[in-house]
Design an enzyme around this catalytic site. Structure first.
Site, PDB file in Angstrom:
ATOM      1  N   LYS A  38      41.825  80.889 -16.306  1.00 47.69           N
ATOM      2  CA  LYS A  38      41.224  81.754 -17.405  1.00 47.69           C
ATOM      3  C   LYS A  38      40.631  80.828 -18.482  1.00 47.69           C
ATOM      4  CE  LYS A  38      45.317  82.147 -20.258  1.00 47.69           C
ATOM      5  NZ  LYS A  38      46.634  82.555 -20.671  1.00 47.69           N
ATOM      6  N   TYR A 248      34.238  59.676 -45.458  1.00 46.65           N
ATOM      7  CA  TYR A 248      34.533  60.987 -46.585  1.00 46.65           C
ATOM      8  C   TYR A 248      35.741  60.860 -47.470  1.00 46.65           C
ATOM      9  CZ  TYR A 248      30.413  63.295 -44.383  1.00 46.65           C
ATOM     10  OH  TYR A 248      29.177  63.399 -43.967  1.00 46.65           O
TER      11      TYR A 248
HETATM   12  C1  LIG Z   1      47.701  82.076 -19.892  1.00 43.67           C
HETATM   13  C2  LIG Z   1      48.630  82.944 -19.294  1.00 43.67           C
HETATM   14  C3  LIG Z   1      49.499  82.114 -18.336  1.00 43.67           C
HETATM   15  C4  LIG Z   1      49.374  80.725 -18.026  1.00 43.67           C
HETATM   16  O1  LIG Z   1      50.167  80.268 -18.929  1.00 43.67           O
HETATM   17  P1  LIG Z   1      50.584  78.618 -18.933  1.00 43.67           P
HETATM   18  O2  LIG Z   1      51.579  78.601 -20.020  1.00 43.67           O
HETATM   19  O3  LIG Z   1      49.351  77.874 -19.515  1.00 43.67           O
HETATM   20  O4  LIG Z   1      50.973  78.353 -17.529  1.00 43.67           O
HETATM   21  C5  LIG Z   1      50.110  82.906 -17.438  1.00 43.67           C
HETATM   22  N1  LIG Z   1      50.296  84.301 -17.421  1.00 43.67           N
HETATM   23  C6  LIG Z   1      49.461  84.822 -18.427  1.00 43.67           C
HETATM   24  C7  LIG Z   1      49.601  86.567 -18.539  1.00 43.67           C
HETATM   25  C8  LIG Z   1      48.657  84.366 -19.344  1.00 43.67           C
HETATM   26  O5  LIG Z   1      48.043  84.954 -20.117  1.00 43.67           O
END
Ligand SMILES: *Cc1c(COP(=O)(O)O)cnc(C)c1O
Length: 365
Positions: A38, A248
């Site tokens: 994702k 800055y």
């Molecule tokens: C993002 C997500 C994962 C993966 O999580 P990680 O901790 O990055 O491995 C797994 N399951 C769901 C439902 C998620 O939203």
């Protein structure tokens, strides 16, 4: 100095493959490891990542939305593709045609989608309190005698903290709910969850962070290898007199004659402004501090302690690598590694290192 380039981010696809195989070793051959890609594979590029993963035996992928699902399907005709965001009933035919597996997060999702003949997964609520079907709703659903889900899943809230009692509470609730769906495959653990032991693995684990080299469970040593290398070019070298301030608000003041390297990287390239005066950079085998506020396009490093031969404009220095991991950069910025990775990944030109296309792929499992 002219001809200074933008920062470069190198993504090691073979390291991602190794991390997939490392997770397979941890969970054993009876548990499927699926890749969470994702948010454009956590900012590292979904299109580039899924092929190498499939080449080492990854058969299923979790994506955020339909657009990402299409990108995975374009590369992998046979992969199982789960879509995490709630499904749109109007897209049912499209899901079916592409064998997408939308994750139903509510009773309504399931009630509208399943009668249209779609494959589906069920997300059940066990303690995350974000999305998911409750125990009572699941009962209702079972009474409707719909087709069985392709997967029943839930998400752990505190897997990074193995001693947290919420983990076993969620596991027990999950098992109770799975009894209602009897034969459907089950999935509870993400990256950190795999280190909680086999009782948390069920039939499938969904790993994102671990693939991209993050060690969320703080395992020592980490079973996962570094995936990203970020480098920036020294645009200019300047000698600053004792007592002069840098950048800055003058948050760094030279307490000796100081050789500054001005790096062509700033917060527009994903470096967190909140990590001003905190970060480090590798110059050859030396490590030097980032000094002063990080600006939009620039950051300064203190090169005073380096051999003069290394203080050269045009030289590349590294801000992320195996010695300067994403976890460290995140901690110094006051955030979590996933956020740092996504920021750096989406803010820079990425180059991919791989033996995947050139050499023999790693052994399939
Ligand atoms: C993002 C997500 C994962 C993966 O999580 P990680 O901790 O990055 O491995 C797994 N399951 C769901 C439902 C998620 O939203």
């Amino acid at each position: 100095m002219t001809g200074i380039s933008s920062p470069q981010l190198f993504v090691d696809l073979e390291a991602i493959q190794r991390n997939f195989l490392a997770a397979k070793l941890i969970v054993g051959s009876n548990v499927e490891v699926s890749a969470v890609v994702k948010s454009d594979a956590y900012g590292l590029g979904i299109d580039q990542v899924v092929g190498p993963l499939a080449a080492v035996g990854c058969h299923s992928f979790f994506v955020a939305d339909l657009e990402e699902a299409i990108r995975v399907r374009n590369q992998l005709a046979a992969a199982k593709i789960y879509i995490l965001s709630s499904p749109k009933p109007s897209m049912a035919r499209f899901y079916r045609k592409n064998d997408f597996i939308p994750v139903c997060n509510t009773l309504e999702d399931a009630a509208t989608l399943v009668p249209r003949g779609c494959l589906y997964a069920l997300n059940v609520e066990t303690g995350f309190s974000r999305s998911g079907i409750s125990f009572g709703e699941l009962r209702t659903l079972i009474h409707c005698k719909l087709n069985a889900p392709a997967l029943v899943m839930s998400h752990l809230a505190c897997a990074d903290d193995p001693g947290n009692s919420i983990n076993s509470l969620q596991k027990n609730r999950f098992m109770a709910m799975c009894e209602l769906t009897a034969t459907a495959p089950r999935s509870l653990a993400a990256s950190a969850g795999i280190s909680l032991g086999s009782a948390y693995h069920f039939d499938l684990v969904r790993i994102g962070s671990a693939l991209y080299g993050l060690n969320n469970a703080s395992l020592d040593p980490s079973p996962f290898v570094n995936v990203v290398r970020l480098r920036a070019q020294v645009a200019d070298i300047r000698l600053v007199r004792t007592g002069e301030s840098v950048g800055y608000m003058g948050t760094f003041r030279a307490c000796r004659p100081t050789w500054l390297g001005i790096l062509a990287i700033g917060y527009s390239h994903g470096l967190a402004w909140s990590a001003s005066n905190q970060l480090f950079a590798d110059v050859g085998s030396h490590q030097v501090p980032v000094v002063g506020r990080i600006a939009m396009e620039y950051a300064a490093i203190d090169m005073t302690d380096l051999p003069a031969s290394l203080r050269v404009a045009g030289r590349w220095v590294e801000l992320l690598n195996e010695r300067l991991p994403t976890e460290l950069m995140a901690r110094l910025a006051g955030t979590i590694p996933q956020e740092t990775l996504i920021r750096i990944g989406t803010s820079n030109t990425r180059q991919y290192l791989s033996s995947y296309l050139k050499k023999q792929p790693l052994a399939r499992i």
